[in-house]
Write a protein that holds these residues in place. Sequence first.
Motif, PDB file in Angstrom:
ATOM      1  N   GLY A  15       9.018  88.234 -50.676  1.00 41.23           N
ATOM      2  CA  GLY A  15       9.676  89.287 -51.452  1.00 41.23           C
ATOM      3  C   GLY A  15       9.589  88.957 -52.922  1.00 41.23           C
ATOM      4  O   GLY A  15       8.528  88.586 -53.431  1.00 41.23           O
ATOM      5  N   GLY A  16      10.719  89.020 -53.619  1.00 42.37           N
ATOM      6  CA  GLY A  16      10.741  88.737 -55.057  1.00 42.37           C
ATOM      7  C   GLY A  16      10.957  87.282 -55.401  1.00 42.37           C
ATOM      8  O   GLY A  16      10.959  86.924 -56.574  1.00 42.37           O
ATOM      9  N   GLU A  17      11.156  86.425 -54.399  1.00 40.92           N
ATOM     10  CA  GLU A  17      11.441  85.020 -54.668  1.00 40.92           C
ATOM     11  C   GLU A  17      10.211  84.152 -54.446  1.00 40.92           C
ATOM     12  O   GLU A  17       9.320  84.472 -53.674  1.00 40.92           O
ATOM     13  CB  GLU A  17      12.571  84.501 -53.763  1.00 40.92           C
ATOM     14  CG  GLU A  17      13.935  85.004 -54.120  1.00 40.92           C
ATOM     15  CD  GLU A  17      14.183  86.400 -53.580  1.00 40.92           C
ATOM     16  OE1 GLU A  17      13.755  86.665 -52.438  1.00 40.92           O
ATOM     17  OE2 GLU A  17      14.763  87.222 -54.296  1.00 40.92           O
ATOM     18  N   GLU A  18      10.227  83.015 -55.137  1.00 41.27           N
ATOM     19  CA  GLU A  18       9.161  82.039 -54.978  1.00 41.27           C
ATOM     20  C   GLU A  18       9.761  80.765 -54.372  1.00 41.27           C
ATOM     21  O   GLU A  18      10.799  80.290 -54.803  1.00 41.27           O
ATOM     22  CB  GLU A  18       8.511  81.738 -56.333  1.00 41.27           C
ATOM     23  CG  GLU A  18       7.208  81.010 -56.200  1.00 41.27           C
ATOM     24  CD  GLU A  18       6.408  80.980 -57.489  1.00 41.27           C
ATOM     25  OE1 GLU A  18       5.242  80.574 -57.418  1.00 41.27           O
ATOM     26  OE2 GLU A  18       6.949  81.346 -58.553  1.00 41.27           O
ATOM     27  N   TYR A  19       9.090  80.262 -53.353  1.00 46.47           N
ATOM     28  CA  TYR A  19       9.562  79.101 -52.615  1.00 46.47           C
ATOM     29  C   TYR A  19       8.536  77.981 -52.722  1.00 46.47           C
ATOM     30  O   TYR A  19       7.361  78.221 -53.009  1.00 46.47           O
ATOM     31  CB  TYR A  19       9.753  79.446 -51.132  1.00 46.47           C
ATOM     32  CG  TYR A  19      10.909  80.361 -50.868  1.00 46.47           C
ATOM     33  CD1 TYR A  19      12.139  79.856 -50.457  1.00 46.47           C
ATOM     34  CD2 TYR A  19      10.792  81.734 -51.029  1.00 46.47           C
ATOM     35  CE1 TYR A  19      13.216  80.692 -50.210  1.00 46.47           C
ATOM     36  CE2 TYR A  19      11.865  82.579 -50.783  1.00 46.47           C
ATOM     37  CZ  TYR A  19      13.069  82.046 -50.376  1.00 46.47           C
ATOM     38  OH  TYR A  19      14.129  82.878 -50.135  1.00 46.47           O
ATOM     39  N   GLY A  20       8.981  76.766 -52.427  1.00 49.17           N
ATOM     40  CA  GLY A  20       8.089  75.617 -52.393  1.00 49.17           C
ATOM     41  C   GLY A  20       8.395  74.760 -51.184  1.00 49.17           C
ATOM     42  O   GLY A  20       9.555  74.586 -50.811  1.00 49.17           O
ATOM     43  N   ILE A  21       7.323  74.269 -50.537  1.00 49.29           N
ATOM     44  CA  ILE A  21       7.483  73.346 -49.408  1.00 49.29           C
ATOM     45  C   ILE A  21       6.607  72.123 -49.650  1.00 49.29           C
ATOM     46  O   ILE A  21       5.611  72.196 -50.373  1.00 49.29           O
ATOM     47  CB  ILE A  21       7.120  74.000 -48.053  1.00 49.29           C
ATOM     48  CG1 ILE A  21       5.689  74.533 -48.060  1.00 49.29           C
ATOM     49  CG2 ILE A  21       8.128  75.080 -47.685  1.00 49.29           C
ATOM     50  CD1 ILE A  21       5.196  75.036 -46.717  1.00 49.29           C
ATOM     51  N   ASP A  22       6.985  71.030 -49.042  1.00 51.28           N
ATOM     52  CA  ASP A  22       6.251  69.775 -49.164  1.00 51.28           C
ATOM     53  C   ASP A  22       4.811  69.989 -48.716  1.00 51.28           C
ATOM     54  O   ASP A  22       4.554  70.420 -47.590  1.00 51.28           O
ATOM     55  CB  ASP A  22       6.937  68.713 -48.301  1.00 51.28           C
ATOM     56  CG  ASP A  22       6.288  67.344 -48.388  1.00 51.28           C
ATOM     57  OD1 ASP A  22       5.249  67.198 -49.061  1.00 51.28           O
ATOM     58  OD2 ASP A  22       6.835  66.418 -47.770  1.00 51.28           O
ATOM     59  N   ILE A  23       3.875  69.701 -49.588  1.00 45.98           N
ATOM     60  CA  ILE A  23       2.446  69.913 -49.295  1.00 45.98           C
ATOM     61  C   ILE A  23       1.989  69.084 -48.099  1.00 45.98           C
ATOM     62  O   ILE A  23       1.054  69.465 -47.396  1.00 45.98           O
ATOM     63  CB  ILE A  23       1.572  69.626 -50.546  1.00 45.98           C
ATOM     64  CG1 ILE A  23       0.130  70.107 -50.360  1.00 45.98           C
ATOM     65  CG2 ILE A  23       1.584  68.143 -50.888  1.00 45.98           C
ATOM     66  CD1 ILE A  23      -0.031  71.589 -50.359  1.00 45.98           C
ATOM     67  N   LEU A  24       2.674  67.979 -47.819  1.00 41.77           N
ATOM     68  CA  LEU A  24       2.271  67.115 -46.708  1.00 41.77           C
ATOM     69  C   LEU A  24       2.527  67.763 -45.349  1.00 41.77           C
ATOM     70  O   LEU A  24       2.012  67.292 -44.341  1.00 41.77           O
ATOM     71  CB  LEU A  24       2.989  65.768 -46.795  1.00 41.77           C
ATOM     72  CG  LEU A  24       2.670  64.943 -48.043  1.00 41.77           C
ATOM     73  CD1 LEU A  24       3.500  63.675 -48.070  1.00 41.77           C
ATOM     74  CD2 LEU A  24       1.188  64.642 -48.119  1.00 41.77           C
ATOM     75  N   ARG A  25       3.320  68.826 -45.286  1.00 42.25           N
ATOM     76  CA  ARG A  25       3.577  69.541 -44.029  1.00 42.25           C
ATOM     77  C   ARG A  25       2.527  70.615 -43.759  1.00 42.25           C
ATOM     78  O   ARG A  25       2.466  71.176 -42.680  1.00 42.25           O
ATOM     79  CB  ARG A  25       4.964  70.204 -44.044  1.00 42.25           C
ATOM     80  CG  ARG A  25       6.089  69.254 -44.216  1.00 42.25           C
ATOM     81  CD  ARG A  25       6.290  68.412 -42.959  1.00 42.25           C
ATOM     82  NE  ARG A  25       6.963  67.180 -43.303  1.00 42.25           N
ATOM     83  CZ  ARG A  25       6.406  65.976 -43.222  1.00 42.25           C
ATOM     84  NH1 ARG A  25       5.181  65.825 -42.800  1.00 42.25           N
ATOM     85  NH2 ARG A  25       7.072  64.907 -43.564  1.00 42.25           N
ATOM     86  N   VAL A  26       1.701  70.938 -44.777  1.00 38.72           N
ATOM     87  CA  VAL A  26       0.734  72.030 -44.668  1.00 38.72           C
ATOM     88  C   VAL A  26      -0.576  71.519 -44.088  1.00 38.72           C
ATOM     89  O   VAL A  26      -1.160  70.558 -44.591  1.00 38.72           O
ATOM     90  CB  VAL A  26       0.490  72.676 -46.049  1.00 38.72           C
ATOM     91  CG1 VAL A  26      -0.560  73.774 -45.957  1.00 38.72           C
ATOM     92  CG2 VAL A  26       1.795  73.206 -46.620  1.00 38.72           C
ATOM     93  N   GLN A  27      -1.010  72.180 -43.023  1.00 39.07           N
ATOM     94  CA  GLN A  27      -2.280  71.826 -42.389  1.00 39.07           C
ATOM     95  C   GLN A  27      -3.417  72.669 -42.970  1.00 39.07           C
ATOM     96  O   GLN A  27      -4.477  72.161 -43.294  1.00 39.07           O
ATOM     97  CB  GLN A  27      -2.161  72.044 -40.883  1.00 39.07           C
ATOM     98  CG  GLN A  27      -3.359  71.600 -40.083  1.00 39.07           C
ATOM     99  CD  GLN A  27      -3.070  71.662 -38.595  1.00 39.07           C
ATOM    100  OE1 GLN A  27      -2.073  71.136 -38.127  1.00 39.07           O
ATOM    101  NE2 GLN A  27      -3.950  72.316 -37.859  1.00 39.07           N
ATOM    102  N   GLU A  28      -3.170  73.974 -43.098  1.00 36.66           N
ATOM    103  CA  GLU A  28      -4.167  74.880 -43.686  1.00 36.66           C
ATOM    104  C   GLU A  28      -3.510  76.208 -44.003  1.00 36.66           C
ATOM    105  O   GLU A  28      -2.377  76.476 -43.598  1.00 36.66           O
ATOM    106  CB  GLU A  28      -5.362  75.092 -42.751  1.00 36.66           C
ATOM    107  CG  GLU A  28      -5.037  75.774 -41.443  1.00 36.66           C
ATOM    108  CD  GLU A  28      -6.242  75.887 -40.520  1.00 36.66           C
ATOM    109  OE1 GLU A  28      -6.996  76.863 -40.675  1.00 36.66           O
ATOM    110  OE2 GLU A  28      -6.416  75.009 -39.665  1.00 36.66           O
TER     111      GLU A  28
END
Length: 173
Positions: free
Chosen positions: A33-46
């Motif tokens: 939506g209108g918000e921006e979030y961030g997550i730990d890059i180490l949890r991202v596979q692709e």
Amino acid sequence: MDMRNEATHLARQDGARNAAQPASAEFLTFRLGGEEYGIDILRVQEIRSYEEPTRIANAPSFIKGVVNLRGVIVPVVDLRIKLGCDRVEYNGFTVVIVLNVHGRVVGAVVDSVSDVLELAGDVIKPSPEMNTSVDTSFITGIASVGERMLILMDIEALMSSSDMGLMDSQTVQ
């Protein structure tokens, strides 16, 4: 003599303060939506383009279904529905972030992916306490990056919460 003791005391306090602040970390940023979030890059596979998943009968509305990812059946959660966004639209920017959460592969649908940011510990502020019925336990902090306000989330805590039904209680421990 007193000045030397005071300087030593101040140096120790400064060292303790620096030790208390976490080192920098990298976050994948995305929009819901209108918000921006961030997550730990180490949890991202692709990151994959959105494709319509196969629906699972009687699943909650935020679980869109499953996809076959190179032989692995992956549940797909629409974070926009889960987090109560006003509009949920599937377009060319809609993507699925494939995550590795507690050794399990899970897909998270978001409006778009922005970038990867390295944030120093002193930039991240604690999330405000709110006396509401809304569960904000997965929000780890807020970071101001230029004009942007970034909500940092513990994606493992969100995906392994009991209402998601994605993880066994033995898997999470």
